[in-house]
Design an enzyme around this catalytic site. Structure first.
Site, PDB file in Angstrom:
ATOM      1  N   TRP A  18       0.798  -1.233  -0.001  1.00 19.61           N
ATOM      2  CA  TRP A  18      -0.091   0.066  -0.068  1.00 19.61           C
ATOM      3  C   TRP A  18       0.971   1.283   0.029  1.00 19.61           C
ATOM      4  CZ3 TRP A  18      -0.616   3.523   4.049  1.00 19.61           C
ATOM      5  CH2 TRP A  18      -1.563   4.399   4.011  1.00 19.61           C
ATOM      6  N   LYS A 112      -2.404  13.451  16.666  1.00 16.90           N
ATOM      7  CA  LYS A 112      -2.528  11.923  16.979  1.00 16.90           C
ATOM      8  C   LYS A 112      -3.792  11.671  17.395  1.00 16.90           C
ATOM      9  CE  LYS A 112       2.158  11.336  18.458  1.00 16.90           C
ATOM     10  NZ  LYS A 112       3.205  10.428  18.291  1.00 16.90           N
ATOM     11  N   GLY A 436      19.746  18.481  18.588  1.00 18.00           N
ATOM     12  CA  GLY A 436      20.304  16.983  18.536  1.00 18.00           C
ATOM     13  C   GLY A 436      21.050  16.534  17.141  1.00 18.00           C
ATOM     14  N   SER A 437      19.887  16.507  16.185  1.00 13.68           N
ATOM     15  CA  SER A 437      20.318  15.687  15.087  1.00 13.68           C
ATOM     16  C   SER A 437      20.760  16.809  13.902  1.00 13.68           C
ATOM     17  CB  SER A 437      19.257  14.805  14.445  1.00 13.68           C
ATOM     18  OG  SER A 437      18.131  15.617  14.489  1.00 13.68           O
ATOM     19  N   ARG A 519       3.513   6.759   5.849  1.00 14.12           N
ATOM     20  CA  ARG A 519       4.625   6.686   6.664  1.00 14.12           C
ATOM     21  C   ARG A 519       4.189   5.424   7.944  1.00 14.12           C
ATOM     22  NH1 ARG A 519       9.462   8.434   8.994  1.00 14.12           N
ATOM     23  NH2 ARG A 519       9.219   7.649  11.408  1.00 14.12           N
ATOM     24  N   CYS A 520       5.226   4.595   7.859  1.00 12.71           N
ATOM     25  CA  CYS A 520       4.816   3.289   8.739  1.00 12.71           C
ATOM     26  C   CYS A 520       5.960   3.339   9.620  1.00 12.71           C
ATOM     27  CB  CYS A 520       5.010   2.051   7.960  1.00 12.71           C
ATOM     28  SG  CYS A 520       3.467   1.896   6.676  1.00 12.71           S
ATOM     29  N   HIS A 645      13.902  17.830  25.701  1.00 13.32           N
ATOM     30  CA  HIS A 645      13.089  18.789  24.667  1.00 13.32           C
ATOM     31  C   HIS A 645      11.909  17.978  24.393  1.00 13.32           C
ATOM     32  CE1 HIS A 645      12.321  19.664  20.342  1.00 13.32           C
ATOM     33  NE2 HIS A 645      12.244  18.408  20.459  1.00 13.32           N
ATOM     34  N   HIS A 698      10.085  21.578  10.205  1.00 12.07           N
ATOM     35  CA  HIS A 698       9.557  20.820   9.000  1.00 12.07           C
ATOM     36  C   HIS A 698       9.410  21.122   7.772  1.00 12.07           C
ATOM     37  CE1 HIS A 698       8.110  19.556  13.038  1.00 12.07           C
ATOM     38  NE2 HIS A 698       8.169  18.220  12.865  1.00 12.07           N
TER      39      HIS A 698
HETATM   40  N1  GLN Z   1      17.506  15.022  19.542  1.00 10.67           N
HETATM   41  C1  GLN Z   1      16.449  14.564  18.631  1.00 10.67           C
HETATM   42  C2  GLN Z   1      16.797  14.992  17.383  1.00 10.67           C
HETATM   43  O1  GLN Z   1      17.157  16.131  17.226  1.00 10.67           O
HETATM   44  C3  GLN Z   1      15.205  14.940  19.231  1.00 10.67           C
HETATM   45  C4  GLN Z   1      14.037  14.494  18.070  1.00 10.67           C
HETATM   46  C5  GLN Z   1      12.591  14.524  18.424  1.00 10.67           C
HETATM   47  O2  GLN Z   1      12.179  15.533  19.349  1.00 10.67           O
HETATM   48  N2  GLN Z   1      11.632  13.988  18.101  1.00 10.67           N
HETATM   49  O3  GLN Z   1      16.577  14.358  16.230  1.00 10.67           O
HETATM   50 ZN    ZN Z   2      11.386  17.525  18.679  1.00 11.79          ZN
END
Ligand code: GLN
Ligand code: ZN
Length: 763
Positions: A18, A112, A436-437, A519-520, A645, A698
């Site tokens: 799907w 959600k 973080g990322s 998205r799964c 966070h 985003h």
């Molecule tokens: N430390 C994670 C990142 O920066 C936090 C991700 C999140 O809040 N979903 O990707």
């Molecule tokens: Zn976040």
């Protein structure tokens, strides 16, 4: 005779066919015709499996091309003006614009679905006139009947839940909205009746939330109106995810059957059933098999619950079914080749749950002997599983029963820590950092895949990760950020990464569930006691720190988020499992501190979604969830700064719990909901460090400096400059490198402007 029923079934197919079809269509690789043809095949295959299993009441009309709530909005013409829809049947392209946005119009909001990790598209009311664009349940019913000879039970989302999940109206508009909606629902039902449909399932999960007595009265009125003209069509009013809030009123609704959850609301629903009994003339559809978790059922325990139910309900009025739609579990364990056999046989995904329902039905109708083989198999599988030493480790049990769980307080109160930390770190006013990322480029992902397949050595992979870390430490230094991060290049996913290193977890190959749109996710499975073995993040953090004179934040996922984003064993309470995770993370945090990492961020983006449906249960959840976070972070020195966070989380409802986490600094997603947040700080004095996300990560768009200064200024109206941090909304892993650098550059400039203004004020 007791009947079997399925409340809803996963759309995705055994191999996510799907998802592939949808994504091929979006990428213009297949035509709309092909998409519709492929998805029809998937839909029919799903139905056929249930038919072959011998299910009496199969749900039809739960299949979707994106989301079931969106299907309902499309069916009733609840379509915002920006999509330029001209009335009539909603085209596939309009439908997908609402779901995903298009060049002309932004997508609708997504959120959600109750306390699950499924997301729905929020219906937007803008004063538009509703209209019935297509009787979707009828179309689904006809298809199942013509193609497979199935006498299906069409499903539709109930009017009250639809209304409650929609946005764009005020309380005073509710009566007129109901007046508008009711004739459309009536028409749908009338047409189903004319077609000769016997049962229709109307989902009203909202009845399991804390709705007021007045709201329940409205529900009663809605259903008396709705059923006025109906005679041969039977309505099954379906609830799930908890016990119903107003049991007596709910079971008195003028419908032919009521579906109740006997897994997630079992105590209360049973209690009410005994106390108030159940109307003799109605069908009780008993949600007895867990539709939200993946474990094989203990059939004997299920029979006990059924026995209590049978004291109130006659054989010919009882249906056995899953507690909710099976969309929340993966399709079949058949696809798992690599799992340990004992664990594998303790699992039941959608197809296996269908079989369990048939087994229970057979026991009630023909006696245990008729399914002695299935019963035996189930007993043996569970006995072997429960005997696994990993499920009950003396070391873990001893640790979690000890006093360490009340050792959840930092040495000194925040006010003192703040002074000590400022002295140590000497940060400028409005310190800048990220969450973080950094970008997980195709190269990062490809290299990890190669390493997983054994195509490159551990050393080659580590060298690669180190090179990425080095590159981004340099970038961060050049940008002039104050607190740096290593970038999380070694992680695919923030829960999986820790699950793979901790004990007590297993991972599947194909146990996917739909999260949003195509998205799964493939949640880890917590099957045993969780324990720390070796340091998980120390090496990367220490390496990053060795490259710079700045502070580098260590980066962990918090205990509550690890829990909420996994499938969790159900023989221990969620609280107990979270405590095990918390103690394991505590060791990691101690290891980081010992290795010289003195700022440590423990992410809890999923704290919000674990909230129970009923407000009366919030406190208990928040108490243990907050405590688990504190247990994991409490043992560090005053001068070690704990960050956390969260993504957007209804701050207003939550601010006390957030403050109770006692994290020295929190960063929080706010750029899309700034007004609300600023308001909550007017009402509550938050004293700790806080970074309000100054731009939305985003979108690939690079926000201008002025946009960010504006957000900073607004924040500074309600918060003190000495507590204020500057950061993006969330992690940057989905962004491209150029966008990220450009956006952060503007963020640093915006911060400098804000600092300059503050200096002028002080002068
Ligand atoms: N430390 C994670 C990142 O920066 C936090 C991700 C999140 O809040 N979903 O990707
Ligand atoms: Zn976040």
């Amino acid at each position: 005779m007791v009947k079997s029923s399925i409340t809803g079934y996963p759309v995705i197919g055994e191999n996510r066919e799907w998802k592939r079809a949808l994504e091929a269509f979006w990428a213009n690789k297949i035509s709309e015709e092909e998409l519709l043809q492929t998805t029809k095949e998937i839909r029919l295959a799903n139905l056929k499996k249930q038919q072959q299993a011998g299910v009496d009441h199969i749900t039809v009309g739960d299949f979707t091309l994106y989301d079931r709530v969106l299907d309902t909005s499309a069916m009733f013409g609840i379509i915002p003006g920006r999509y330029n829809w001209q009335g009539g049947q909603v085209s596939t392209s309009t439908y997908f614009s609402m779901a995903r946005g298009s060049d002309e119009a932004v997508a609708s909001e997504m959120t959600k679905w109750f306390n699950t990790n499924y997301h729905y598209i929020v219906p937007e009311y803008e004063g538009q006139r509703f209209q019935l664009t297509e009787n979707k349940p009828l179309v689904a019913y006809r298809e199942a009947k013509q193609e497979l000879g199935i006498e299906g039970k069409p499903v539709l989302l109930g009017p009250y839940t639809l209304l409650k999940l929609s946005k764009g109206y005020e309380e005073k508009d509710v009566p007129s909205l109901i007046l508008q909606l009711l004739p459309l629902y009536q028409k749908v039902l009338q047409e189903l009746q004319d077609e000769g449909v016997q049962w229709v399932q109307i989902d009203e999960p909202i009845l399991c939330t804390s709705i007021t007595s007045d709201e329940m009265k409205t529900v009663t009125e809605i259903y008396s109106q709705l059923t006025k003209e109906l005679n041969s069509l039977n309505i099954l009013l379906q609830t799930y995810f908890d016990s119903v809030e107003h049991y007596e009123e709910t079971v008195a609704l003028p419908v032919a059957g009521i579906g109740l959850d006997f897994v997630h609301g079992v105590e209360k629903n049973i209690e009410h059933l005994k106390k108030y009994s159940f109307p003799e003339e109605k069908v009780l559809a008993a949600g007895i098999i867990d539709g939200r978790n993946i474990w094989r059922s203990d059939l004997h325990a299920k029979l006990e619950v059924l026995e209590s139910i049978q004291q109130q309900v006659k054989q010919d009025k009882l249906w056995i079914q899953p507690s909710c739609s099976l969309l929340h579990v993966p399709v079949t364990i058949k696809s798992e080749q690599k799992l340990d056999g004992v664990i594998l046989h303790a699992l039941a995904f959608a197809d296996e749950k269908v079989k369990e329902i048939k087994t229970l039905q057979a026991i009630l109708t023909q006696g245990k002997e008729s399914v002695s083989k299935e019963l035996k198999e189930s007993e043996i599988a569970l006995a072997a599983f429960n005997a696994l030493p990993a499920r009950k480790r003396p070391d873990v049990r001893e640790a979690t029963s000890g006093s360490i769980l009340s050792d959840s307080k930092r040495n000194s109160p925040f006010a003192e820590r703040k002074v000590a930390q400022q002295e140590k770190f000497q940060l400028p006013l409005l310190p800048t950092t990220t969450i973080g990322s950094f970008p997980q480029t195709p190269e990062v992902r490809a290299t990890r895949n190669k390493w997983r397949k054994g195509e490159i050595t551990d050393k080659q992979y580590n060298d690669f990760v180190r090179a990425e870390i080095k590159e981004w430490i340099d970038i961060q230094e050049n940008l002039g950020l104050d607190v740096l991060v290593h970038g999380e290049f070694e992680r695919t996913d923030m829960v999986e990464y820790f699950g793979e290193k901790l004990e007590g977890f297993v991972f599947t190959e194909k146990a996917w569930v739909q999260s949003y749109g195509s998205r799964c996710v493939k949640p880890p499975i917590i099957f045993g006691d969780v324990a720390f073995t070796t340091a998980m993040t120390v090496e990367e953090s220490v390496y990053a720190k060795s490259l710079t004179n700045h502070e580098v934040k260590g980066m962990l996922t918090g205990p509550v988020t690890i829990l909420n984003w996994s499938f969790v064993r159900d023989d221990l309470s969620r609280e107990a499992v979270t405590n095990q995770i918390a103690l394991a993370l505590r060791k990691e945090i101690e290891a980081l501190e010992a290795a010289g990492i003195h700022m440590i961020q423990v992410d809890e983006p999923a704290l919000r979604e674990g909230l129970p449906l009923k407000k009366s249960e919030w406190k208990h959840y928040l108490d243990w969830a907050v405590n688990a976070f504190r247990v994991s972070t409490a043992s560090v020195k005053d001068t070690t700064q704990i960050h956390t966070h969260m993504c957007y989380c209804d701050f207003n409802h939550f601010i006390e719990a957030i403050s109770a986490l006692d994290a020295d600094v929190i960063s929080i997603e706010t750029s899309r909901s700034h007004g609300d947040l600023v308001e909550s700080f007017n009402n509550y004095h938050y004293d700790k460090g806080i970074g309000l996300g100054v731009y939305d990560i985003h979108s690939p768009r690079v926000p201008a400096v002025e946009e960010m200064t504006e957000i900073i200024d607004k924040g500074l109206e309600v918060l003190d400059p000495s507590q204020f941090w500057i950061n993006p909304d969330c992690g940057l892993k989905t962004r491209k490198r150029e966008e990220t650098v450009a956006a952060l550059k503007n963020m640093v400039t915006a911060t400098e402007i804000a600092r300059e203004r503050l200096r002028m004020v002080v002068k």
